[in-house]
Design an enzyme around this catalytic site. Structure first.
Site, PDB file in Angstrom:
ATOM      1  CB  CYS A  33      -0.633  -0.038   0.911  1.00 30.35           C
ATOM      2  SG  CYS A  33      -0.001  -0.578   2.582  1.00 30.35           S
ATOM      3  CG  HIS A  34       3.985   3.314   1.744  1.00 29.69           C
ATOM      4  ND1 HIS A  34       5.657   3.784   1.887  1.00 29.69           N
ATOM      5  CD2 HIS A  34       3.646   5.248   2.653  1.00 29.69           C
ATOM      6  CE1 HIS A  34       5.705   5.669   2.527  1.00 29.69           C
ATOM      7  NE2 HIS A  34       5.199   6.121   2.448  1.00 29.69           N
ATOM      8  CG  PHE A  35       3.475   5.839  -2.543  1.00 35.35           C
ATOM      9  CD1 PHE A  35       2.586   6.551  -2.348  1.00 35.35           C
ATOM     10  CD2 PHE A  35       4.998   5.598  -1.709  1.00 35.35           C
ATOM     11  CE1 PHE A  35       2.888   7.180  -0.812  1.00 35.35           C
ATOM     12  CE2 PHE A  35       5.603   6.801  -1.237  1.00 35.35           C
ATOM     13  CZ  PHE A  35       4.707   6.828  -0.850  1.00 35.35           C
TER      14      PHE A  35
END
Length: 177
Positions: A75-77
């Protein structure tokens, strides 16, 4: 400060030991706890002592094995996975709090601040190992137990984050914090 948990005072700790800390089993229910996964930012503590480090007041070295499936990479990124720098900073705070429990401090650990943080690199899913090094500067043992340290984060042999004056306090009551 005398450690009342001498049975648990070792110079290195396994992942299972760190999980026990998160359950309040390592330093007792009144001692500081590490977070549970997924916020636990280390797999083992490979060295701990009260005599060495840059300031001669204590040293902690811990490691995190990097695996592409670690949750933050998803999720990052998206399309550009990188470990959030704040997680490396949090790992250093976690270790200062662990040290305070290791020397016998009681209370719930809370990060109190940091003097300066510098990021000069990144942790990618292709990395193999992160090493955290904490050099204790001072421990205050009054109504509030507080530790102050400098730290660094290394990935695959290269120092990429440095932090000065990491501060962690142990609180008997966190309701007013």
């Amino acid at each position: 400060m005398q450690n009342t948990c001498t049975l648990n005072k070792k110079n290195s700790y396994s992942y299972d030991d760190l999980l026990a800390s998160g359950r309040g089993e390592l330093f007792g229910k009144e001692g500081p706890q590490l977070p549970a996964p997924t916020m636990l930012m280390m797999d083992r503590i490979v060295e701990m002592n009260e005599e060495t480090g840059t300031f001669g007041k204590g040293y902690i070295e811990a490691e995190l094995d990097i695996k592409p499936e670690l949750p933050f990479f998803g999720c990052h990124f998206i399309g550009d996975p990188v470990m959030p720098g704040c997680l490396g900073l949090d790992a250093m705070w976690q270790l200062v709090g662990f040290y305070l429990g290791w020397i016998g401090g009681k209370g719930k650990g809370r990060a109190l601040g940091v003097g300066e943080v510098k990021f000069t690199g990144q942790i990618l899913p292709t990395a193999k190992k992160v090493v955290y090094r904490i050099h204790m500067k001072r421990v205050i043992n009054r109504k509030l137990v507080m530790g102050m340290a400098d730290g660094e984060v290394e990935v695959d042999g290269r120092v990429i984050y440095t932090a000065t004056d990491l501060k962690v306090g142990l609180f008997q009551d966190t309701s007013a914090f």
